[in-house]
Scaffold this motif. Structure first.
Motif, mmCIF file in Angstrom:
data_model
loop_
_atom_site.group_PDB
_atom_site.id
_atom_site.type_symbol
_atom_site.label_atom_id
_atom_site.label_comp_id
_atom_site.label_asym_id
_atom_site.label_seq_id
_atom_site.Cartn_x
_atom_site.Cartn_y
_atom_site.Cartn_z
ATOM 1 N N ASP A 302 0.863 -1.188 0.000
ATOM 2 C CA ASP A 302 0.000 0.000 0.000
ATOM 3 C C ASP A 302 0.897 1.235 0.000
ATOM 4 O OD1 ASP A 302 -2.213 -1.626 0.152
ATOM 5 O OD2 ASP A 302 -2.667 -1.205 2.252
ATOM 6 N N TYR A 335 3.888 0.885 2.640
ATOM 7 C CA TYR A 335 3.554 -0.185 3.595
ATOM 8 C C TYR A 335 3.689 -1.518 2.871
ATOM 9 C CZ TYR A 335 1.425 3.668 6.164
ATOM 10 O OH TYR A 335 1.218 4.852 6.821
ATOM 11 N N ASN A 337 2.809 -4.536 4.021
ATOM 12 C CA ASN A 337 1.705 -5.465 4.284
ATOM 13 C C ASN A 337 0.385 -4.886 3.770
ATOM 14 O OD1 ASN A 337 2.990 -7.725 6.046
ATOM 15 N ND2 ASN A 337 3.804 -5.809 6.870
ATOM 16 N N GLY A 338 0.090 -5.180 2.508
ATOM 17 C CA GLY A 338 -1.112 -4.660 1.868
ATOM 18 C C GLY A 338 -2.082 -5.775 1.526
ATOM 19 N N ARG A 342 -4.531 -8.726 3.578
ATOM 20 C CA ARG A 342 -6.002 -8.711 3.482
ATOM 21 C C ARG A 342 -6.517 -10.056 2.960
ATOM 22 N NH1 ARG A 342 -4.708 -3.208 2.279
ATOM 23 N NH2 ARG A 342 -4.474 -3.554 0.028
ATOM 24 N N GLU A 380 7.597 -4.913 8.303
ATOM 25 C CA GLU A 380 6.972 -3.704 7.772
ATOM 26 C C GLU A 380 8.040 -2.637 7.503
ATOM 27 O OE1 GLU A 380 5.085 -1.603 5.977
ATOM 28 O OE2 GLU A 380 3.514 -2.928 6.698
ATOM 29 N N GLN A 414 -5.172 -0.996 9.408
ATOM 30 C CA GLN A 414 -4.387 -0.539 8.259
ATOM 31 C C GLN A 414 -4.647 0.934 7.951
ATOM 32 O OE1 GLN A 414 -5.184 -3.354 5.023
ATOM 33 N NE2 GLN A 414 -3.315 -4.485 5.526
ATOM 34 N N LYS A 418 -2.308 4.561 8.425
ATOM 35 C CA LYS A 418 -2.058 5.521 7.348
ATOM 36 C C LYS A 418 -2.336 6.949 7.807
ATOM 37 C CE LYS A 418 -2.785 2.138 3.646
ATOM 38 N NZ LYS A 418 -2.366 1.002 4.480
#
Length: 532
Positions: A302, A335, A337-338, A342, A380, A414, A418
């Motif tokens: 992300d 990021y 871990n996107g 999910r 991350e 998440q 942000k």
């Protein structure tokens, strides 16, 4: 096709795997597009994904002449397709950020004397002191990063000056490595370009200046004075400033197109070359961000783009000069871990079904009854931590949530992250703020509803298939009117609008205000625990 008198503006994007071009008319409608895939169309260079990964797995380069030959190819394709170059008023472009090109002494004269009967790659065959350019995927300069931070006064000090702490992929550290490992090649270098200014040079027929926005991704430029930072130059390599040339603002008209292109392809003699920039700044232009806006790209990783007026650099994230507004900045936060995270939670808690995942988001309470989850399946980037961490409303660590609670905790967590990181860098939500969503998950309205609620702003979706390319077509047009004080927003007002997707749930701001404070504290706790 547009009326025969219609002016065209070209945007090029020299990205990692391909060279793309988009032509827009005066109404900013796309009238032509094309691309050259490096691996398949230029197989003689032996790249995979546009790059060579070296034996140490850390060093990653691309052949400079591959990029040159790709430009020959794409202009040839346009000519063969009957594209009318005579109507091009201006062109601009972007390049993958951080990559660097080392021009051999004497090559500026070669650029000035290009012979239209030959291809660029024939004419420039001997023009580069370093034949394989380090690119953004390279992570071989840890030693140089440590030296820079020590010399300048620490990671935060480097960020305060240049907008980012020292990063392996950033250009200054790559230059330092070449100076140390191959001093004779550094000595033979007349000019060092970014991929963007290298590409602009091919059109200009002389060395093109680096623009402020892409220049912000080098660990060498003071983003506030917009000049090279002496302390960073001195820690990198000797006589570096003369090899870099003076940077310019991103809307600057660099000059007229080289006579080479006028004769070979039929461009008009008065066609202007507007400063090229990085692909991320180019995308900001393509997405038409305005003050107060935030763009969230929801993909494998992300990425968050921010328009900022008063930046506060930190050791996480990046601040660049804004490519379309001289008094503003942009920030970029990545990021790792996107979408993969999910998808893991969807498979574990929703039987692999996005429909079930979405219905859970629709039927569970906003704020998740105070439960917060931090899901770092892989190490991350923002922040540098790993692991899954769950907390109840008392901030006590718990082993797990219900399946429904887990889905909401993931999505809320998440987006809380942000907003927390954006505000740390100086981002402010103002009246009129829009959240622009792109990437795979932006087609899921229930995920977007959570995004809207966390930022308490409407979410719009945009098609960004060629955002960097398109943005540079827009920037070419802006470059022509910039000197007369026309803003970017005014210059591109005819471009297609973003589509409103969702608006915030009334009262969501009251729910998330305390959760934002708690998330920031809990993430800091996770970070400190990971360092022990």
């Amino acid at each position: 096709m547009a009326a025969s008198t219609e002016s065209f503006y070209l945007g090029f994007d020299f990205s990692t795997q391909q060279l793309k071009v988009v032509a827009v008319d005066g109404n900013l409608s796309v009238v032509h597009q094309d691309n050259v895939q490096f691996d398949s169309e230029l197989p003689e260079f032996g790249t995979q994904g546009g790059v060579h990964i070296h034996a140490d797995s850390l060093t990653v380069t691309s052949p400079v002449l591959m990029w040159v030959k790709a430009l020959d190819l794409i202009l040839g394709k346009m000519k063969n397709a009957g594209f009318d170059f005579s109507r091009v008023k201006a062109l601009s472009g972007s390049g993958q950020q951080h990559g660097s090109v080392y021009w051999r002494k004497g090559t500026n004269q070669v650029l000035r004397d290009l012979q239209p009967g030959k291809t660029l790659h024939e004419l420039l065959k001997g023009g580069f002191a370093v034949s394989d350019s380090p690119v953004w995927m390279d992570s071989s300069t840890t030693e140089q990063c440590q030296y820079l931070e020590t010399a300048v006064g620490g990671a935060q000090r480097v960020a305060d000056i240049t907008g980012s702490r020292a990063y392996e992929r950033f250009t200054g550290n790559q230059i330092a490595k070449i100076y140390k490992a191959q001093p004779e090649k550094y000595e033979d270098t007349e000019r060092i370009s970014l991929v963007s200014s290298f590409a602009a040079s091919l059109f200009l027929g002389s060395y093109a200046a680096i623009d402020y926005s892409d220049g912000s991704g080098m660990n060498l430029m003071d983003i506030f004075s917009k000049q090279w930072a002496d302390s960073c130059l001195e820690a990198t390599a000797p006589h570096l400033e003369e090899r870099l040339g003076a940077p310019v603002h991103s809307s600057a008209v660099l000059g007229l197109l080289s006579p080479y292109h006028v004769t070979r392809y039929g461009f008009p003699e008065d066609c202007k070359v507007v400063a090229f920039t990085g692909d991320n700044p180019g995308s900001l232009a393509g997405m038409r961000l305005q003050e107060g806006d935030i763009a969230v790209s929801l993909g494998t990783s992300d990425t968050v783009f921010l328009w900022i007026k008063e930046p506060r650099p930190t050791v996480e994230g990046h601040i660049f000069c804004n490519p379309v507004d001289r008094s503003s900045y942009m920030a970029l936060i990545c990021y790792k871990n996107g979408s993969l995270t999910r998808e893991r939670i969807r498979n574990k808690c929703a039987g692999g079904s996005w429909e079930v995942f979405s219905s859970v988001l629709r039927t569970t309470p906003t704020g998740n009854n105070g439960n917060i989850g931090i899901y770092f399946d892989a190490m991350e980037i923002t922040p540098s931590a790993v692991g899954v961490h769950r907390f109840d409303k008392e901030n006590t660590k718990v082993a797990g949530f219900s399946a429904q609670g887990e889905i909401r905790a993931l999505v809320e967590g998440q987006f809380l992250a942000k907003r927390v990181h954006a505000e740390k860098l100086g981002y402010k939500i103002i009246p009129g703020t829009r959240v622009l969503a792109t990437g795979g998950a932006s087609s899921n309205k229930d995920i977007l509803q959570v995004l809207s609620d966390v930022f308490y702003a409407p979410v719009y979706t945009i098609d960004v298939a060629n955002s960097a390319c398109l943005g540079c077509g827009y920037r070419a047009l802006q470059g022509l009117v910039d000197e007369s004080g026309v803003s970017f927003a005014e210059a591109v007002r005819k471009a297609p609008e973003a589509q409103l997707a969702v608006t915030p749930t009334p009262g969501a701001d009251k729910v998330f205000a305390p959760l934002l404070r708690r998330y920031a504290e809990l993430e800091e706790r996770v970070l400190q625990e990971s360092k022990q």
